[in-house]
Write a protein that holds these residues in place. Structure first.
Motif, PDB file in Angstrom:
ATOM      1  N   SER A 189      72.849  26.375  25.224  1.00 13.46           N
ATOM      2  CA  SER A 189      72.317  26.862  23.951  1.00 13.46           C
ATOM      3  C   SER A 189      70.818  26.640  23.867  1.00 13.46           C
ATOM      4  O   SER A 189      70.054  27.532  23.480  1.00 13.46           O
ATOM      5  N   LEU A 190      70.372  25.432  24.237  1.00 14.78           N
ATOM      6  CA  LEU A 190      68.932  25.171  24.197  1.00 14.78           C
ATOM      7  C   LEU A 190      68.195  26.066  25.187  1.00 14.78           C
ATOM      8  O   LEU A 190      67.128  26.600  24.880  1.00 14.78           O
ATOM      9  N   ALA A 191      68.779  26.255  26.368  1.00 13.86           N
ATOM     10  CA  ALA A 191      68.110  27.086  27.366  1.00 13.86           C
ATOM     11  C   ALA A 191      67.898  28.511  26.865  1.00 13.86           C
ATOM     12  O   ALA A 191      66.816  29.090  27.024  1.00 13.86           O
ATOM     13  N   PHE A 192      68.922  29.099  26.236  1.00 12.98           N
ATOM     14  CA  PHE A 192      68.760  30.449  25.711  1.00 12.98           C
ATOM     15  C   PHE A 192      67.802  30.472  24.524  1.00 12.98           C
ATOM     16  O   PHE A 192      67.080  31.457  24.323  1.00 12.98           O
ATOM     17  N   TYR A 193      67.769  29.408  23.751  1.00 16.20           N
ATOM     18  CA  TYR A 193      66.817  29.332  22.646  1.00 16.20           C
ATOM     19  C   TYR A 193      65.383  29.290  23.168  1.00 16.20           C
ATOM     20  O   TYR A 193      64.465  29.833  22.549  1.00 16.20           O
ATOM     21  N   LEU A 194      65.193  28.655  24.330  1.00 21.60           N
ATOM     22  CA  LEU A 194      63.852  28.518  24.908  1.00 21.60           C
ATOM     23  C   LEU A 194      63.522  29.636  25.887  1.00 21.60           C
ATOM     24  O   LEU A 194      62.407  29.664  26.416  1.00 21.60           O
ATOM     25  N   ASP A 195      64.460  30.540  26.145  1.00 22.29           N
ATOM     26  CA  ASP A 195      64.240  31.594  27.132  1.00 22.29           C
ATOM     27  C   ASP A 195      62.986  32.392  26.793  1.00 22.29           C
ATOM     28  O   ASP A 195      62.859  32.941  25.691  1.00 22.29           O
ATOM     29  N   GLY A 196      62.069  32.447  27.746  1.00 28.41           N
ATOM     30  CA  GLY A 196      60.801  33.140  27.538  1.00 28.41           C
ATOM     31  C   GLY A 196      59.695  32.241  27.029  1.00 28.41           C
ATOM     32  O   GLY A 196      58.523  32.612  27.088  1.00 28.41           O
ATOM     33  N   ARG A 197      60.052  31.063  26.540  1.00 28.96           N
ATOM     34  CA  ARG A 197      59.031  30.131  26.047  1.00 28.96           C
ATOM     35  C   ARG A 197      58.847  28.932  26.962  1.00 28.96           C
ATOM     36  O   ARG A 197      57.831  28.244  26.874  1.00 28.96           O
ATOM     37  N   ALA A 198      59.800  28.649  27.820  1.00 29.20           N
ATOM     38  CA  ALA A 198      59.684  27.598  28.824  1.00 29.20           C
ATOM     39  C   ALA A 198      59.817  28.235  30.197  1.00 29.20           C
ATOM     40  O   ALA A 198      60.529  29.229  30.368  1.00 29.20           O
ATOM     41  N   SER A 199      59.141  27.669  31.171  1.00 30.96           N
ATOM     42  CA  SER A 199      59.236  28.182  32.535  1.00 30.96           C
ATOM     43  C   SER A 199      60.511  27.720  33.213  1.00 30.96           C
ATOM     44  O   SER A 199      61.142  28.473  33.957  1.00 30.96           O
ATOM     45  N   LEU A 200      60.911  26.470  32.955  1.00 32.35           N
ATOM     46  CA  LEU A 200      62.071  25.879  33.609  1.00 32.35           C
ATOM     47  C   LEU A 200      62.727  24.895  32.654  1.00 32.35           C
ATOM     48  O   LEU A 200      62.057  24.021  32.100  1.00 32.35           O
ATOM     49  N   VAL A 201      64.024  25.042  32.444  1.00 38.37           N
ATOM     50  CA  VAL A 201      64.819  24.116  31.629  1.00 38.37           C
ATOM     51  C   VAL A 201      65.924  23.568  32.517  1.00 38.37           C
ATOM     52  O   VAL A 201      66.724  24.334  33.067  1.00 38.37           O
ATOM     53  N   LEU A 216      67.131  33.318  33.352  1.00 40.36           N
ATOM     54  CA  LEU A 216      67.627  33.899  32.114  1.00 40.36           C
ATOM     55  C   LEU A 216      66.879  35.207  31.809  1.00 40.36           C
ATOM     56  O   LEU A 216      65.840  35.493  32.406  1.00 40.36           O
ATOM     57  N   PRO A 217      67.382  36.019  30.879  1.00 39.95           N
ATOM     58  CA  PRO A 217      66.842  37.373  30.689  1.00 39.95           C
ATOM     59  C   PRO A 217      65.341  37.449  30.413  1.00 39.95           C
ATOM     60  O   PRO A 217      64.684  38.402  30.837  1.00 39.95           O
ATOM     61  N   GLN A 218      64.771  36.457  29.714  1.00 40.70           N
ATOM     62  CA  GLN A 218      63.345  36.501  29.369  1.00 40.70           C
ATOM     63  C   GLN A 218      62.472  35.720  30.346  1.00 40.70           C
ATOM     64  O   GLN A 218      61.288  35.517  30.097  1.00 40.70           O
ATOM     65  N   GLY A 219      63.068  35.244  31.470  1.00 40.65           N
ATOM     66  CA  GLY A 219      62.236  34.666  32.523  1.00 40.65           C
ATOM     67  C   GLY A 219      62.227  33.164  32.645  1.00 40.65           C
ATOM     68  O   GLY A 219      61.398  32.610  33.383  1.00 40.65           O
ATOM     69  N   THR A 220      63.130  32.472  31.962  1.00 40.21           N
ATOM     70  CA  THR A 220      63.222  31.018  32.086  1.00 40.21           C
ATOM     71  C   THR A 220      64.248  30.660  33.154  1.00 40.21           C
ATOM     72  O   THR A 220      65.384  31.149  33.119  1.00 40.21           O
TER      73      THR A 220
END
Length: 286
Positions: A189-201, A216-220
């Motif tokens: 859940s956190l990873a998808f919330y951060l998708d595109g805003r963090a480089s690596l989770v 993930l779809p936005q590049g995380t």
């Protein structure tokens, strides 16, 4: 495309973990030409917490930042280092007043390329499912990145005000997150919330490496758990018989680190410096 590479290593467990980290991490850094290294060290001191000597060994092995989790408080004499040494992190979402810091910004030149500094932002968070009560990791991430000019994209938060911008085209930093949590659902859940805003989770804490590394779809880049660095023939790095006794009798025998051949586990990720988006992630299991 200007690629940078980062290695993140799973929880170091006791002397077996420290020894294999010292033996293998320098070679991994050379093999992958890693620009930045994060190691979770919360179990480095006999399986629970850290000490100044264990921290020194992890940094000397090649870590740029040492993250942690709920066991970082085990050795009270270590608490002053949480405040005094900026390269050691505790989860950022502990309530105000807890010693130490939960994020760090480090600008580092590439090896053999002076004058090309890369800004890295590392954030350590802790989950709340089946874990001690702490503040919200989602809101804590938003608060920290807000200090650096990032905003929460409305596409990821249906409760956000409508005037928030969408995901940025370019991240100011290479942004790495160690999410120390128990539940897979909370980590994803956190990873998808951060998708595109963090480089690596990456997830830590369970000591069992997962096989779900992906972009993930936005590049995380994401993996549910890095695994652990320690004796590979124990139970999560701890003595097998003691773990069995605890599970069978529900008596809290004192845990001890396992002995035997060690493993080092984690991931290496390639990230486009121009956009902050990940282009690859690969498991490390040696």
């Amino acid at each position: 495309m200007f690629l940078v590479r980062t290695i993140m290593i799973g929880d170091v467990v006791g002397d077996p973990g420290l020894e294999v980290l010292e033996a293998k991490l320098p070679g991994l850094i050379r093999e992958y030409e890693a620009d930045f290294v994060v190691v979770n060290g919360e179990n480095a001191a006999d399986g629970f917490g850290m000490t100044e000597p264990t921290l020194t060994r992890i940094l000397a092995a090649g870590a740029d930042v040492v993250s942690s989790g709920n066991h970082v408080w085990e050795k009270r004499e270590f608490w002053p280092l949480l405040t005094g040494e900026k390269r050691i992190l505790r989860p950022a979402n502990y309530p105000a007043g807890a010693p130490g810091r939960g994020w760090v910004e480090i600008t580092k030149d590439r090896e053999n390329t002076p004058g090309s500094p890369i800004p890295w932002l590392v954030i350590n968070l802790q989950g709340r499912d089946f874990m001690p009560a702490v503040d919200c990791p989602f809101r804590t991430f938003d608060a920290i990145t807000g200090l650096h000019g990032y905003t929460s994209p409305k596409a990821h938060d249906p409760l956000a005000p409508p005037n928030l911008p969408e995901i940025p085209d370019k991240l100011q930093h290479i942004l790495l997150v160690d999410f120390h949590a128990e539940a897979t659902r909370e980590k994803e859940s956190l990873a998808f919330y951060l998708d595109g805003r963090a480089s690596l989770v990456v997830g830590t804490h369970t000591h069992v490496q997962t096989a779900d590394e992906r972009i993930l779809p936005q590049g995380t880049a994401y993996i549910t758990d890095l695994g652990m660095t320690g004796a590979g023939n124990g139970i999560i790095g701890m003595d097998t018989q003691i773990c069995l006794n605890r599970a069978r009798t529900q008596v809290t025998y004192r845990m001890e680190c396992a002995k035997g051949p060690p493993v080092i586990q984690g991931v290496v990720a390639e990230i486009d410096r121009e956009t902050g988006k990940a282009v690859s992630i690969k498991r490390i299991n040696r």
